[in-house]
Design a protein around this motif. Structure first.
Motif: not given
Length: 1302
Positions: A404-405, A415-421, A428-433, A438-446
């Motif tokens: 988790e992150i 208020l309005w918040h913007s999220i980009s995944v 996977v990276s997560l950007v808030l406003d 913030l990033t997390v590693e995956l073990d699957e493709h697609g």
């Protein structure tokens, strides 16, 4: 309107097309009806231009069983981004029709300016279908509009270099989708400025009138109003300033402000800017973020700024691209309505190794699923959710493995918040406003060939593997992009893309339920999507809206609850606007004295003062002037001692009559009478008593002697108390001086506690002005009657009303209507309430619900609908004891009627009303404290009796202690069981009338004496691992332990770090209200503590005094004390409604009480009484300071008078004895010649007299023995409860199961 102005979501047939929906028309099939498969039907009207709509009317489909029973009305300027019309109190639902032909009209209190209207049916005839014909009422609307694109502004330039004004008026309307931006700004070279700007969706006004260099910050003021002002809805703003007074209004909500500083004028140089603050010399460059949106009807001091700009007048300079029509580009939003069933399903492109999702959201909820997507073909998935106000992205590798992150708190701020995944290269990276990713590693493709799930998951089995670890999302989403492709929500709405449930598309329905706040007395408002909550911690108030004071209104009321002398917080106006104040309650006398101290307690010596330079002393009391005024008004008597001694210092004696000394009352008015004199005369007490040192003067000090004189006395005119200031002006001569001391304000009695009226005619009533109960109302009173029914109170409006009545001999009803339909709460007793005894009623209604409490019966509660009407509109007079129709009047007595903190004077109103008399007959209807310590006075045919069932004490008057002596290993355990009546109500009544889980509360009181430590005094345990414990630690200090969460550390408080295992008697009182704990030790120490959590002791299992067996789950120090138990004496133990010592003595063998070890009755409380009397006298000496000087004079006078009286009495006795002796001596001389027979007869008579005296002595001795036996029997009976059906809730279950309620 032409047929093209009508549009519908669908139509059932050609004859039910939208253009057939004109009111009173019968063309086609008689109106509009949608298809049966239409999940979200609506009918829309295009008014062709923006109009001012003042009302609407609806009708069903002619000649059918189709009509709408309720609907919602939406408005839009563009045909997109719809906004619901909010009625008063934020209600969005309109009542529809009851048949097909009737017309229902709705006139709007506030008109709406719009082009498009949409009728959304919410419910319809259950025997038919949706059928609708409509009409719209309104008029033309003309406005001047300007559009600002975020890089533009308008500059209004003055005709002169600088403009100085003492009056300013700025008015405008605006709408925007941005929460930041400057609307208006102007400034001057010396630092004056005015700024109106949006910040975080609120509108802020900043104003400075002072020279910033000479007075930095002195004249600056700021105000903030509104909420969610970036909702694309038109908002109205008005700013009015006159000198320092400022009125600031947003959408009808107004705040008032008075600026500081020395100046009254606003000096602005060159220009005012609208839409931003341009940087001088660089057009298009702005100092702060500028406004993006539309303004209309913009006026500054009567000048139409937009009209001047449209006509290109030279006063207006345009920066950037300002257009004069409102742009139509608006984002399409979707509202997720349900926290359980809402979801939006969008198809995913299969087997892509890259992923990007972008969207914006706003919500109030702390938890909710935002996005779920499966990864690959295995169990892996990504879940983006709000958890406790944080944004959390979880990668679920398997059933047992995840990573988790998370972001910081506060994304649920509305208020309005913007999220980009984004996903790329197994990361996977997560950007808030726009912050750092913030990033997390995956073990699957697609991702799999499934779908994107927004807001929640569909119900199984068609959920495509979607798993929701939390609640569904409640809030708004917009600007949804999948792999950089915008999602068309209109295609979703039309069924062309994906699927959805419980969504409202093309509208954001968020509401701010905390603006304005309905939390009273400083309570902090927090909210979710559907509800708001008031945090009352630290306010001194409780209840869903912090309406009810946790303190008693007077010291008299504290005595009625069984309290003894000490410091208490009182709240004279209850739920009124005044806060509580801390006073000393002296209960050692028959009268209960309330003592309010001030800051000057020691005598003050004055020298060197003159009329030109007087000595002035101001007194600051522990209560505010408003609190003092309320306390004095509700008291029967108030007084304040003024001790004044002087030497060559006059009060009034001057040649020209000029005053030399005076004092001010609480209102600041000057007075020249002194202690003991009457108001309005320049005199002292010696003038009234005619004992002044010089009878030529009215005060002793005015004799102007070189020896000390005394003009001490008591002020007792209530309207002038307390003394707020004293001025002394004649101590500047040689050897001239004065010494004064103003004592504390002392009041006794409660004017309204026994204020009563008797109703003896069914048609009689008392009437008062209309009860102001718009948002909250609390009503409490006592009654007693023998009548089977009758109305206590009634107040009517056009539709709204409230009524409290005795509906049957065993039921009290509280009925009201605030526009959502009648609501009735009924409190039923299993014994009659018309038993000629006093019964207590408290009814409360607020925006969150209503409650009814009668005596000790279970609280009845009803929740208010979340989006219903809030305000109760009353218009008639308030009727007490009857109704306007003069029917169902009440027969009996009503007393202590308090409504919203104000006590109604029933006695005064009854004096002028036929059929009603002041007061109430009976022994239990006066101020006399007949029954002590919560004992209940019960009327009887030959007097009264005291029911001690509610008291921890016994005896005929509930004032005899109940004490037990504990030995090593001894204990008393009281097992709590739910009353039968509560269990019965839960099975028989609707859940909406259950008692609301109120504020957590404990009341504990007891006395103890021991020489052993550590020791367990009292322990309370629950079925959920919680406990409360009061122990003596190893060092003998008293500790209070609270463990309200078994997974957290306990709260521990030590009121006094002293050894209480000293063999002396100590008293403990603990009162808990939510997080606040008030502790009183030995009537001297009074401490307040705050718990870490506001949690109930849920489902109490047992209370134990002494040794606790099986103390698993307690902390080590508590366990040690629990294992040692208690050795000593415990007296008059009370925990809430339970008296465990009393139960142990009188109910042994019951399943409720368990006694271990050896216990003996004791009398440690008698020592407490002696100690208390000494401590009270000592504390009185400390509190009164040198007050004993004046009292000493009074006591000396009393002693001298007593001695003189005794001497006179003894002298009279001696004279009488001598006279009798002389008389007998003369009679003896005259009797020397009597015969022997007469002498023998005298001897026989003397023997008879001695025999009679002996018989009388024997009779007196026997009578004393009988009296002592009767007293013993009465004391035993006093310890035994008066077992009445209304006081033993378990009597219907088991005869030997009895509880003792306090």
């Amino acid at each position: 309107m032409p047929a093209t102005s009508f549009e519908g979501s669908s139509q059932l047939s050609d004859g039910t097309a939208p253009h057939f929906s004109r009111l009173n028309k019968r063309e086609g099939a008689g109106g509009w009806s949608p298809q049966h498969k239409d999940r979200n039907p609506w009918l829309q009207l295009d008014l062709r231009d923006r109009l001012e709509v003042t009302g609407v009317a609806t009708q069903g489909r002619s000649g059918s069983s189709d009509w709408v029973t309720s609907f919602r009305l939406l408005a839009s300027d563009t045909g997109r981004a719809w906004m619901p019309y909010l009625q008063e109190d934020g209600v969005t639902t309109f009542q529809g029709n009851t048949n097909a032909e009737g017309v229902t009209q709705h006139r709007f209190p506030q008109s709406i300016r719009t082009r498009f209207l949409r009728f959304v049916p919410l419910s319809w005839n259950p025997s038919g279908w949706v059928g609708l014909r409509v009409e719209v009422y309104g008029c033309m609307y003309k406005s001047d509009v300007a559009d600002f694109d975020g890089r533009s502004s308008l500059l209004y330039r003055f005709n002169q270099k600088s403009m100085s004004t003492v009056k300013d008026v700025i008015s405008l309307r605006f709408k925007s989708q941005k929460g930041e931006g400057v609307l208006v700004h102007g400034e001057g070279q010396r630092g004056d400025h005015v700024t109106l700007e949006l910040h975080r969706g609120r509108l802020a006004l900043h104003l400075n009138l002072d020279d910033a260099k000479l007075h930095p910050g002195g004249g600056h003021a700021s105000l903030s109003l509104g909420s969610l002002l970036d909702d694309q809805r038109w908002h109205t703003v008005l700013v009015e300033r006159f000198n320092k007074q400022v009125n600031f209004s947003v959408d009808g909500q107004t705040q008032h402000l008075r600026t500081g500083g020395a100046d009254d004028s606003l000096d602005v140089d060159y220009e005012l800017s609208f839409g931003g603050i341009p940087l001088p010399g660089k057009p298009g460059t702005f100092l702060r973020k500028n406004f993006q949106g539309c303004m209309e009807n913009l006026y500054y001091n009567g000048v139409n700024v937009i009209d001047l700009a449209k006509r290109r007048k030279p006063q207006i300079y345009s920066v950037g691209n300002v257009t004069f029509s409102c742009s139509e580009a608006q984002p399409v939003a979707a509202t997720f309505l349900s926290s359980r069933n809402s979801f939006l399903l969008l198809p995913a492109e299969p087997a892509k190794e890259t992923l990007s999702v972008y969207f914006q959201f706003r919500t109030w909820n702390r938890d909710g699923l935002l996005l779920f997507v499966r990864l690959g073909r295995g169990p892996g998935c990504l879940a983006l959710r709000i958890n406790g106000g944080q944004l959390r992205l979880t990668h679920q590798h398997s059933a047992l493995q995840k990573s988790e992150i998370s972001t910081s708190d506060g994304v649920n701020d509305g208020l309005w918040h913007s999220i980009s995944v984004s996903m790329k290269n197994r990361q996977v990276s997560l950007v808030l406003d726009g912050e750092s990713p913030l990033t997390v590693e995956l073990d699957e493709h697609g991702i799999s060939e499934g779908s994107f799930f927004f807001g929640g998951c569909p119900p199984a089995p068609n959920n495509f593997g979607c798993r929701n670890p939390t609640l569904a999302f409640q809030g708004c989403l917009r600007h949804i992009f999948l792999n950089n492709q915008a999602v068309d929500l209109f295609h979703v709405q039309q069924g062309m893309l994906g699927n959805f449930s419980h969504l409202q598309i093309d509208a954001c329905g968020i509401r701010d339920r905390c603006t304005p706040s309905f939390c009273e007395h400083g309570g902090r408002c927090t909210q979710s999507w559907s509800y708001f909550h008031c945090d009352c911690s630290g306010t001194g108030y409780t209840g869903p809206t912090c309406h009810n004071s946790i303190y008693e209104p007077s010291c008299e009321a504290y005595r009625q609850t069984g309290s003894s002398s000490g410091y208490f917080s009182i709240d004279p106006d209850g739920s009124g606007p005044l806060e509580s104040t801390k006073v000393y309650c002296n209960m050692t006398e028959d009268k209960v004295w309330t003592v309010v101290a001030h800051n000057i307690t020691e005598p003050v010596r004055v020298q060197g003062s003159s009329l030109q330079r007087p000595h002035i002393m101001h007194f600051n009391y522990s209560a505010s002037p408003e609190q003092l005024r309320s306390l004095v008004a509700t008291s029967e008597h108030c007084q304040q001692e003024v001790e004044y001694r002087c030497r060559k210092s006059r009060l009034f004696n001057t040649w020209d009559g000029t005053l030399l000394s005076w004092w001010l009352d609480r209102s600041g008015d000057r007075h020249t009478y002194w202690g003991g004199a009457l108001p309005g005369v320049q005199q002292c007490s010696c003038s009234l008593e005619e004992n002044c040192l010089d009878m030529n003067y009215f005060c002793n000090c005015d004799a102007d002697r070189e020896s000390w004189a005394n003009d001490t006395g008591v002020l007792s005119y209530k309207d002038h108390l307390p003394v707020s200031e004293i001025s002394i002006g004649d101590t500047n001569r040689t050897d001239s001086e004065a010494i004064y001391r103003i004592g504390p304000l002392r009041c006794h009695g409660d004017r309204f506690f026994w204020n009563a009226a008797s109703f003896y005619q069914e048609s009689s009533y008392l009437h008062f002005p209309t009860f102001q109960a718009e948002l909250s109302a609390d009503i409490s009173f006592y009654f007693k009657t023998t009548a089977p029914s009758g109305v206590f109170l009634e107040n009517m409006g056009i539709k709204d009303f409230f009524r409290v009545e005795l509906s049957s001999p065993s039921a009290v009803n509280f009925t009201f209507n605030v526009g959502n339909g009648p609501v009735a709460l009924v409190a039923k007793s299993h014994v009659p309430l018309n038993d000629k005894q006093w019964h207590y009623v408290r009814a409360e209604r607020h925006v969150k619900g209503a409650s009814l409490q009668v005596d000790q019966l279970p609280l009845r509660y009803s929740e208010a609908p979340p989006d219903g009407h809030l305000r109760m509109q009353l218009s008639s007079q308030l009727f007490v004891g009857g109704t306007a129709s003069r029917q169902k009047g009440f027969l009996g007595c009503v007393r202590a009627l308090i409504m919203n903190g104000l006590t109604l004077d029933l006695e005064e109103r009854a004096k002028m009303t036929p059929g009603v008399s002041s007061g109430c007959p009976g022994h239990c209807s006066g101020h006399a404290n007949l029954c002590h310590n919560r004992g209940r006075c019960m009327e009887s045919n030959n007097g009264y009796t005291c029911d001690c069932t509610h008291s921890a004490y016994g005896g005929p008057h509930c004032n005899e202690e109940v004490s037990l002596s504990f030995e090593l290993g001894s204990s008393v355990t009281y097992t709590f069981q739910e009353p039968f009546s509560v269990m019965h109500n839960r099975s028989a009544q609707s859940p909406t009338v259950y008692a609301e889980s109120g504020k957590s509360r404990e009341n504990v009181a007891f006395s103890f004496m021991t020489s052993h430590c550590p020791a367990m005094l009292l322990a309370v345990s629950t079925f959920y691992g919680q406990y409360m414990a009061i122990i003596l630690a190893q060092n003998g200090s008293l500790q209070i332990w609270y463990r309200l969460d078994k997974d957290r550390k306990p709260d521990v408080f030590t009121p006094v770090p002293a050894n209480f295992a000293d063999g002396q008697l100590h008293s403990v009182r603990i009162h808990r209200e939510g997080k606040d704990i008030h502790v009183q030790m030995d009537k001297e120490t009074n401490q307040k503590y705050t718990l870490s959590r506001d949690t109930d002791l849920n489902t109490i299992r047992a209370l134990t005094l002494g040794r606790v067996s099986g103390s698993i789950g307690m902390d080590e120090e508590v366990q040690q004390a629990a294992s040692r138990g208690f050795v000593g004496c415990l007296s008059s133990v009370q925990f809430n409604h339970v008296a465990p010592l009393k139960a142990a003595l009188l109910n042994r063998g019951s399943s409720l009480v368990s006694v271990r070890g050896r216990l003996e009755e004791a009398s440690c409380g008698l020592q407490a009484d002696r100690t208390t009397s000494h401590s009270h006298s000592d504390s009185e000496k400390v509190d009164r300071g040198i007050e004993h000087l004046a009292n000493a004079v009074q006591r000396d006078s009393a002693v001298i008078g007593g001695v003189i009286a005794a001497v006179v009495f003894i002298t009279l006795c001696v004279v009488v004895a001598m006279s009798r002796f002389l008389y007998q001596h003369r009679q003896a001389q005259r009797a020397t010649g009597l015969k022997e027979k007469e002498q023998s007869r005298d001897l026989e008579q003397s023997r008879d007299l001695e025999q009679r005296r002996g018989l009388e002595q024997r009779r007196d001795l026997e009578q004393r023995r009988d009296l002592e036996q009767r007293r013993c029997l009465e004391q035993r009976r006093g310890l035994e409860p008066v077992y009445r059906p209304d006081l033993s809730l378990h009597s219907t279950v088991r005869d030997n199961r009895k509880e003792y309620y306090i």
